[in-house]
Design a protein around this motif. Structure first.
Motif, PDB file in Angstrom:
ATOM      1  N   LEU A 181      50.382 -29.921  87.659  1.00  0.00           N
ATOM      2  CA  LEU A 181      50.656 -28.510  87.395  1.00  0.00           C
ATOM      3  C   LEU A 181      49.461 -27.634  87.769  1.00  0.00           C
ATOM      4  CD1 LEU A 181      52.520 -28.778  83.971  1.00  0.00           C
ATOM      5  CD2 LEU A 181      53.513 -28.256  86.190  1.00  0.00           C
ATOM      6  N   GLN A 182      48.253 -28.169  87.539  1.00  0.00           N
ATOM      7  CA  GLN A 182      47.064 -27.409  87.921  1.00  0.00           C
ATOM      8  C   GLN A 182      47.017 -27.212  89.438  1.00  0.00           C
ATOM      9  OE1 GLN A 182      44.853 -25.870  86.221  1.00  0.00           O
ATOM     10  NE2 GLN A 182      44.841 -26.696  84.148  1.00  0.00           N
ATOM     11  N   LEU A 188      50.008 -21.777  93.898  1.00  0.00           N
ATOM     12  CA  LEU A 188      50.653 -20.479  93.666  1.00  0.00           C
ATOM     13  C   LEU A 188      49.638 -19.341  93.700  1.00  0.00           C
ATOM     14  CD1 LEU A 188      53.183 -21.340  90.815  1.00  0.00           C
ATOM     15  CD2 LEU A 188      53.693 -20.907  93.211  1.00  0.00           C
ATOM     16  N   GLN A 189      48.469 -19.601  93.149  1.00  0.00           N
ATOM     17  CA  GLN A 189      47.441 -18.558  93.177  1.00  0.00           C
ATOM     18  C   GLN A 189      47.019 -18.245  94.611  1.00  0.00           C
ATOM     19  OE1 GLN A 189      44.466 -20.227  90.589  1.00  0.00           O
ATOM     20  NE2 GLN A 189      45.321 -19.261  88.758  1.00  0.00           N
ATOM     21  N   ARG A 190      46.917 -19.312  95.435  1.00  0.00           N
ATOM     22  CA  ARG A 190      46.593 -19.066  96.843  1.00  0.00           C
ATOM     23  C   ARG A 190      47.705 -18.278  97.531  1.00  0.00           C
ATOM     24  NH1 ARG A 190      44.681 -24.444  96.417  1.00  0.00           N
ATOM     25  NH2 ARG A 190      46.626 -25.252  97.319  1.00  0.00           N
ATOM     26  N   GLU A 191      48.964 -18.622  97.198  1.00  0.00           N
ATOM     27  CA  GLU A 191      50.084 -17.889  97.781  1.00  0.00           C
ATOM     28  C   GLU A 191      50.066 -16.427  97.349  1.00  0.00           C
ATOM     29  OE1 GLU A 191      52.374 -18.732  99.940  1.00  0.00           O
ATOM     30  OE2 GLU A 191      51.606 -20.763 100.202  1.00  0.00           O
ATOM     31  N   ASN A 296      56.542 -11.694  95.765  1.00  0.00           N
ATOM     32  CA  ASN A 296      55.476 -11.528  94.772  1.00  0.00           C
ATOM     33  C   ASN A 296      56.010 -11.756  93.364  1.00  0.00           C
ATOM     34  OD1 ASN A 296      53.018 -10.966  93.670  1.00  0.00           O
ATOM     35  ND2 ASN A 296      53.222  -8.749  93.810  1.00  0.00           N
ATOM     36  N   GLU A 297      57.175 -11.165  93.064  1.00  0.00           N
ATOM     37  CA  GLU A 297      57.772 -11.351  91.736  1.00  0.00           C
ATOM     38  C   GLU A 297      58.130 -12.811  91.491  1.00  0.00           C
ATOM     39  OE1 GLU A 297      61.050  -8.712  91.679  1.00  0.00           O
ATOM     40  OE2 GLU A 297      59.838  -6.881  91.412  1.00  0.00           O
ATOM     41  N   ARG A 301      56.633 -15.233  88.607  1.00  0.00           N
ATOM     42  CA  ARG A 301      57.467 -15.977  87.651  1.00  0.00           C
ATOM     43  C   ARG A 301      57.116 -17.457  87.660  1.00  0.00           C
ATOM     44  NH1 ARG A 301      61.567 -12.575  89.726  1.00  0.00           N
ATOM     45  NH2 ARG A 301      62.305 -14.283  91.069  1.00  0.00           N
ATOM     46  N   ASP A 302      56.927 -18.023  88.869  1.00  0.00           N
ATOM     47  CA  ASP A 302      56.533 -19.437  88.953  1.00  0.00           C
ATOM     48  C   ASP A 302      55.197 -19.674  88.268  1.00  0.00           C
ATOM     49  OD1 ASP A 302      58.817 -19.946  90.321  1.00  0.00           O
ATOM     50  OD2 ASP A 302      57.893 -19.929  92.317  1.00  0.00           O
ATOM     51  N   LYS A 303      54.256 -18.751  88.484  1.00  0.00           N
ATOM     52  CA  LYS A 303      52.941 -18.897  87.860  1.00  0.00           C
ATOM     53  C   LYS A 303      53.051 -18.849  86.343  1.00  0.00           C
ATOM     54  CE  LYS A 303      48.310 -16.856  87.858  1.00  0.00           C
ATOM     55  NZ  LYS A 303      47.456 -15.777  88.401  1.00  0.00           N
ATOM     56  N   GLN A 304      53.869 -17.919  85.830  1.00  0.00           N
ATOM     57  CA  GLN A 304      54.057 -17.846  84.378  1.00  0.00           C
ATOM     58  C   GLN A 304      54.707 -19.118  83.851  1.00  0.00           C
ATOM     59  OE1 GLN A 304      56.296 -14.273  83.797  1.00  0.00           O
ATOM     60  NE2 GLN A 304      54.549 -12.905  84.148  1.00  0.00           N
TER      61      GLN A 304
END
Length: 325
Positions: A181-182, A188-191, A296-297, A301-304
């Motif tokens: 997950l990390q 996801l953060q890079r995206e 972006n949204e 959502r995936d990050k959350q």
């Protein structure tokens, strides 16, 4: 060896004082390591080779810091009692330490009265042996009870170890999932960062497009002014020609009319083309903005969701550690 120290056919009672103590001294180290003075002292006091003062000194002297030193000191006190001290010691070993007695004397132990030296009366010896056997049975029962408790404790510990191993395996799985997950969160953060950069580039392009549109509008305004000026001149010239038809050539009038018509049509076509291009550019930019906003949204959502999964995994791991503790 001990068996060689005792001539065959002779009992311990037939050995001299020197022979008995030579037998003991040859095994002094083994006796010092294997004998607890508190076990032998009751018998040694019973046969009157040691006194109560001797017992207190052996057990309570601060200079005797360990069991081996106390046992060695007891042997020294028995040595002062001569032959009786040696006989009493060997008889005590025969009662309480039969295996050690066999190592020292090379003979099998026996509790028959005939095997004892007669240092105490038969009735007193019988009473002592009964107490000794009773004490040994009690110690044996206590040892068995303790062994049972230890066995139960071992089973409990084995069960706890098994549970801990299962929890460790689960923790390992949770750790692996946490790492996955990390990594996903980092991706996801890079995206998101990439999307922000693209969004920034898009805003720059959008700003440039707006500036370009403003420049086109300015150019169209200037062109309109020029065309309007030309039309006014042409119309004025046509009016003058129409008032002077007699002096003007019909062909010239026709040419000017066509020129005015073509100029108006060209002006109209230019305006429509520029307007269509501006609209298409704005629509394309709007679609790009909408697409990037949706992506972006979705990434947010995936990050959350990943953060929620991580929090849940961490809380579960902490609860399991707390339960195991």
């Amino acid at each position: 060896m001990a068996e060689e120290s005792v001539p065959e056919g002779r009992s311990l009672k037939e050995l001299s004082e020197e022979e008995l103590w030579e037998l003991i001294n040859d095994n002094r180290h083994r006796i010092s390591l294997g004998v607890r003075p508190c076990i032998l002292l009751p018998y040694l006091r019973q046969v009157k080779v040691l006194t109560e003062v001797d017992e207190d000194e052996i057990l309570s002297c601060h200079n005797l810091t360990n069991r081996c030193m106390r046992t060695s000191y007891m042997l020294d006190l028995l040595r002062t009692q001569g032959r009786n001290g040696a006989i009493a010691l060997l008889e005590g070993l025969m009662i309480h330490y039969p295996v050690l007695y066999t190592h020292v004397t090379g003979r099998k132990p026996s509790t028959e009265p005939s095997r004892f030296s007669g240092l105490i009366k038969y009735s007193e010896l019988t009473e002592y042996l009964i107490r000794a056997v009773t004490g040994m049975q009690t110690e044996l029962q206590e040892a068995r009870n303790e062994a049972g408790k230890m066995s139960t404790r071992c089973s409990s510990l084995e069960s706890e170890v098994s549970q801990l191993m299962e929890q460790e395996e689960k923790c390992s799985h949770l750790q692996t999932e946490n790492e996955r997950l990390q990594r996903h969160l980092s991706s996801l953060q890079r995206e998101v960062t990439k999307l922000k950069d693209e969004k920034c580039d898009l805003y720059i392009r959008y700003t440039a497009s707006i500036e370009e549109k403003s420049a086109i509008n300015g150019r169209l305004h200037d062109l309109n002014l020029q065309v309007s000026f030309c039309l006014k001149i042409s119309l004025r010239f046509l009016d003058e020609l129409s008032t002077e038809k007699g002096s003007a050539s019909p062909y010239l009038f026709m040419i000017l009319s066509c020129l005015v018509s073509l100029t108006c049509q060209a002006h109209k076509d230019i305006l429509q083309q520029d307007l269509a291009e501006a609209i298409d550019s704005q629509v394309e930019l709007a679609e790009h903005l909408k697409s990037y906003r949706e992506e972006n949204e979705k990434l947010l959502r995936d990050k959350q969701g990943v953060c929620v999964c991580l929090s849940s995994a961490i809380i579960t791991n902490e609860e399991k550690h707390a339960n195991s503790a």
